[in-house]
Design a protein around this motif. Sequence first.
Motif, PDB file in Angstrom:
ATOM      1  N   ALA A 138       0.813  -1.221   0.000  1.00 31.75           N
ATOM      2  CA  ALA A 138       0.000   0.000   0.000  1.00 31.75           C
ATOM      3  C   ALA A 138       0.846   1.269   0.000  1.00 31.75           C
ATOM      4  N   ALA A 139       2.097   1.172   0.444  1.00 30.83           N
ATOM      5  CA  ALA A 139       2.937   2.367   0.581  1.00 30.83           C
ATOM      6  C   ALA A 139       3.554   2.757  -0.762  1.00 30.83           C
ATOM      7  N   PRO A 140       3.654   4.057  -1.067  1.00 29.30           N
ATOM      8  CA  PRO A 140       4.313   4.480  -2.309  1.00 29.30           C
ATOM      9  C   PRO A 140       5.814   4.214  -2.230  1.00 29.30           C
ATOM     10  N   PRO A 141       6.436   3.694  -3.302  1.00 33.41           N
ATOM     11  CA  PRO A 141       7.884   3.447  -3.286  1.00 33.41           C
ATOM     12  C   PRO A 141       8.666   4.734  -3.034  1.00 33.41           C
ATOM     13  N   THR A 142       9.646   4.665  -2.122  1.00 32.69           N
ATOM     14  CA  THR A 142      10.447   5.839  -1.787  1.00 32.69           C
ATOM     15  C   THR A 142      11.854   5.430  -1.388  1.00 32.69           C
ATOM     16  N   ALA A 143      12.829   6.285  -1.736  1.00 35.22           N
ATOM     17  CA  ALA A 143      14.223   6.021  -1.363  1.00 35.22           C
ATOM     18  C   ALA A 143      14.527   6.482   0.056  1.00 35.22           C
ATOM     19  N   GLU A 144      13.707   7.387   0.611  1.00 31.20           N
ATOM     20  CA  GLU A 144      13.908   7.940   1.961  1.00 31.20           C
ATOM     21  C   GLU A 144      15.332   8.471   2.154  1.00 31.20           C
ATOM     22  N   LEU A 145      15.753   9.313   1.233  1.00 25.97           N
ATOM     23  CA  LEU A 145      17.086   9.917   1.327  1.00 25.97           C
ATOM     24  C   LEU A 145      17.024  11.423   1.566  1.00 25.97           C
ATOM     25  N   GLU A 146      15.824  12.006   1.451  1.00 20.56           N
ATOM     26  CA  GLU A 146      15.653  13.433   1.712  1.00 20.56           C
ATOM     27  C   GLU A 146      14.926  13.622   3.042  1.00 20.56           C
ATOM     28  N   PRO A 147      15.067  14.793   3.665  1.00 23.42           N
ATOM     29  CA  PRO A 147      14.461  15.013   4.983  1.00 23.42           C
ATOM     30  C   PRO A 147      12.948  14.800   4.985  1.00 23.42           C
ATOM     31  N   LEU A 148      12.438  14.292   6.122  1.00 19.79           N
ATOM     32  CA  LEU A 148      11.003  14.104   6.305  1.00 19.79           C
ATOM     33  C   LEU A 148      10.322  15.456   6.465  1.00 19.79           C
ATOM     34  N   VAL A 149       9.043  15.507   6.148  1.00 18.26           N
ATOM     35  CA  VAL A 149       8.231  16.705   6.357  1.00 18.26           C
ATOM     36  C   VAL A 149       7.161  16.351   7.380  1.00 18.26           C
ATOM     37  N   ASP A 150       7.243  16.978   8.544  1.00 19.62           N
ATOM     38  CA  ASP A 150       6.322  16.669   9.650  1.00 19.62           C
ATOM     39  C   ASP A 150       6.333  15.177   9.981  1.00 19.62           C
ATOM     40  N   GLY A 151       7.534  14.586   9.920  1.00 23.20           N
ATOM     41  CA  GLY A 151       7.683  13.175  10.265  1.00 23.20           C
ATOM     42  C   GLY A 151       7.238  12.211   9.189  1.00 23.20           C
ATOM     43  N   GLN A 152       6.811  12.741   8.041  1.00 23.47           N
ATOM     44  CA  GLN A 152       6.312  11.885   6.967  1.00 23.47           C
ATOM     45  C   GLN A 152       7.216  11.979   5.740  1.00 23.47           C
ATOM     46  N   VAL A 153       7.228  10.896   4.950  1.00 23.12           N
ATOM     47  CA  VAL A 153       8.031  10.851   3.727  1.00 23.12           C
ATOM     48  C   VAL A 153       7.449  11.802   2.688  1.00 23.12           C
ATOM     49  N   SER A 154       8.304  12.651   2.123  1.00 19.28           N
ATOM     50  CA  SER A 154       7.850  13.567   1.075  1.00 19.28           C
ATOM     51  C   SER A 154       8.402  13.170  -0.291  1.00 19.28           C
ATOM     52  N   GLN A 155       9.393  12.282  -0.290  1.00 17.08           N
ATOM     53  CA  GLN A 155      10.071  11.870  -1.519  1.00 17.08           C
ATOM     54  C   GLN A 155       9.475  10.556  -2.021  1.00 17.08           C
ATOM     55  N   THR A 156       9.098  10.497  -3.298  1.00 19.78           N
ATOM     56  CA  THR A 156       8.637   9.236  -3.889  1.00 19.78           C
ATOM     57  C   THR A 156       9.441   8.935  -5.142  1.00 19.78           C
ATOM     58  N   ASP A 157       9.578   7.643  -5.438  1.00 22.67           N
ATOM     59  CA  ASP A 157      10.409   7.215  -6.571  1.00 22.67           C
ATOM     60  C   ASP A 157       9.895   7.765  -7.896  1.00 22.67           C
ATOM     61  N   GLU A 158       8.592   7.640  -8.131  1.00 27.26           N
ATOM     62  CA  GLU A 158       8.055   8.030  -9.441  1.00 27.26           C
ATOM     63  C   GLU A 158       8.165   9.537  -9.660  1.00 27.26           C
ATOM     64  N   ALA A 159       8.006  10.325  -8.581  1.00 22.88           N
ATOM     65  CA  ALA A 159       8.188  11.776  -8.716  1.00 22.88           C
ATOM     66  C   ALA A 159       9.649  12.100  -9.011  1.00 22.88           C
ATOM     67  N   ASP A 160      10.567  11.402  -8.326  1.00 26.22           N
ATOM     68  CA  ASP A 160      12.001  11.604  -8.571  1.00 26.22           C
ATOM     69  C   ASP A 160      12.376  11.266 -10.011  1.00 26.22           C
ATOM     70  N   MET A 161      11.823  10.159 -10.516  1.00 25.06           N
ATOM     71  CA  MET A 161      12.198   9.686 -11.849  1.00 25.06           C
ATOM     72  C   MET A 161      11.554  10.500 -12.962  1.00 25.06           C
ATOM     73  N   GLY A 162      10.411  11.117 -12.662  1.00 25.96           N
ATOM     74  CA  GLY A 162       9.693  11.846 -13.703  1.00 25.96           C
ATOM     75  C   GLY A 162       8.956  10.925 -14.653  1.00 25.96           C
ATOM     76  N   MET A 163       8.693   9.712 -14.209  1.00 23.20           N
ATOM     77  CA  MET A 163       7.961   8.730 -15.017  1.00 23.20           C
ATOM     78  C   MET A 163       7.463   7.631 -14.096  1.00 23.20           C
ATOM     79  N   THR A 164       6.429   6.929 -14.524  1.00 20.58           N
ATOM     80  CA  THR A 164       5.888   5.849 -13.705  1.00 20.58           C
ATOM     81  C   THR A 164       6.612   4.540 -14.021  1.00 20.58           C
ATOM     82  N   TYR A 165       6.488   3.575 -13.107  1.00 21.10           N
ATOM     83  CA  TYR A 165       7.086   2.264 -13.353  1.00 21.10           C
ATOM     84  C   TYR A 165       6.421   1.565 -14.536  1.00 21.10           C
ATOM     85  N   ALA A 166       5.120   1.791 -14.709  1.00 14.72           N
ATOM     86  CA  ALA A 166       4.424   1.193 -15.857  1.00 14.72           C
ATOM     87  C   ALA A 166       4.988   1.739 -17.164  1.00 14.72           C
ATOM     88  N   GLU A 167       5.245   3.055 -17.196  1.00 19.25           N
ATOM     89  CA  GLU A 167       5.851   3.651 -18.391  1.00 19.25           C
ATOM     90  C   GLU A 167       7.250   3.094 -18.626  1.00 19.25           C
TER      91      GLU A 167
END
Length: 640
Positions: free
Chosen positions: A514-543
């Motif tokens: 259920a969780a979005p894929p993330t590298a967790e290498l950038e600082p958290l925002v309010d204790g939550q992950v703000s970085q996601t793989d697909e946003a970092d890559m600029g494309m989806t895994y399906a693409e």
Amino acid sequence: DHYYESDTLLHSFQVLAKLLESPVTQDIICDVGMPVMHKNVRYNCRVIFLNKKILLIRPKISLANAGNYRELRWFTPWSKARHVEEYFLPRIIQEVTGQDTVPFGDAVLATKDTCLGTEICEELWAPNSPHIEMGLDGVEIFTNSSGSHHVLRKAHTRVDLVNSATAKNGGIYILSNQKGCDGDRLYYDGCAMISMNGETIAQGSQFSLDDVEVLVATLDLEDVRSYRAEISSRNLAASKVNPYPRIKVNFALSCSDDVAVPVCMPIQWRHHSPEEEICLGPACWLWDYLRRSKQAGFLLPLSGGIDSSATACIVYSMCHQVCLAVKNGNAEVLADTRKIVHDETYVPEDPREFCKRIFTTCYMASENSSQDTCNRAKLLAEQIGSYHINLNIDAAVKAIVGIFSMVTGRTPCFSVYGGSSRENLALQNVQARVRMVLSYLFAQLTLWTRGMPGGLLVLGSANVDESLRGYLTKYDCSSADINPIGGISKTDLKNFIQYCIENFQLTALRSIMAAPPTAELEPLVDGQVSQTDEADMGMTYAELSIYGKLRKIAKAGPYSMFCKLINMWKEICTPREVASKVKHFFRMYSVNRHKMTTLTPSYHAENYSPDDNRFDLRPFLYNTSWSWQFRCIDKQVNVL
């Protein structure tokens, strides 16, 4: 390249001599493969023998020379159709057989009751397969000893080829395929089979820890003859066929009093689902690698994400396979297990208990890690039974950055704190590379701290899509000893995770899915992950999966990929949007292509693997602007 060595030829003949002398081979027509040098030319051959006499040496006609195969590098194809020459046997064989020379070439065997012909691996896949002309010339039984590796969703192609070989022309086809790891990236998946007149008669296992599997069937040659007799088009072609040289063999496969012997009936081939293939194939590959490397187990950096969790599940599946093999009486697997755990009395019965002995998982937290991923990793480790370690890398990261600051007088910052993109990326990479260093340290010494002998192999868990895009840090945790999922797409891994939830009852995987894929290498925002793989890559895994298949399998450059995608995505994207996506992919692909030179050896499961070392031989230094290709795309966009 061992085929270049004269030792390989010598040792092959030494083994052949042992086989000829063995009482096990008596009264059996045996067909074995080996390299043979004839008139100073090296051929890939089948050596067919019976009762200490070599009947025929049959050189390969069609060589595999694409993808993972390089046969033309070592061998020359036999180009003299239906031609036989004399081969002078080496003394080591002459002393066993009493023969000075034997037939060498393109011929068939005529026994007292039937006619046999041989195909070799790739020849089944060739458009002009030898079985076609052989069948027209009266060959009733075809043998094929194959070295066909596993690729997801490939088994049905092999089965269809064999059945179609006998459907049009009649006959009996016996396929034997290599099993196990070749000491490299490929896993050969067995699937031995016997087919008659277009139907499967016997099916061997596709994935198994058994080194040897024997497949048998009793068939009636009259069924072949009656099947062929009513195919008029076949019989017209057969009347004109150029005959093969026949080697007469004073031997019969049948006997005069076999009327009451029951024959085998056709069966329905049972194919594994892709999820089952992922569960079993890489697990068998890992076991082969572990027992042959003589290490004591595996260490996996377990992040709590889909990729590392899928890798953990494959190791857990391997433990299941080992326990099942031992339960079924496989003495070799039991002996290997005892060597691995250094206990001559040990019997693996519970996969979780065995997992605890040979599998260490390690969650490497940083100040940028969330408690959620830590909890997911811990719960999964508990459910599969691995020995789990929690550690924090912040001290090591700060020490390394501190050295840089002390030398330069500058301290880099993350972009959320005002740093540049260069600073942001460098700080992420330091964390990733520290994890690789710690992985190897713990792999070498964890068992030492537990009072156990041996060391561990480090497992990587970068999937094929991330490698294609280059979405990994060079020399981070993607750098490992081996990677069981490096040839598997994110989409297939998600389906595999769901399979494990249902079949292994690993409920911890639900929250991981259920969780979005993330590298967790950038600082958290309010204790939550703000970085996601697909946003970092600029494309989806399906693409990414689509790009990979078009790039490697369809051999598409930027322009042809654009042309294909404007039709494929016409319902969801404008031509200009497609152009933007294609350009972004090729920029990222080319910028990161250098990372493929250090890619961890991975289980080869997809035909769009970007592996630079053997499979994808494109350069690793590109002009990343693709100026000519992108201009062609822009012109087409303006027209559309």
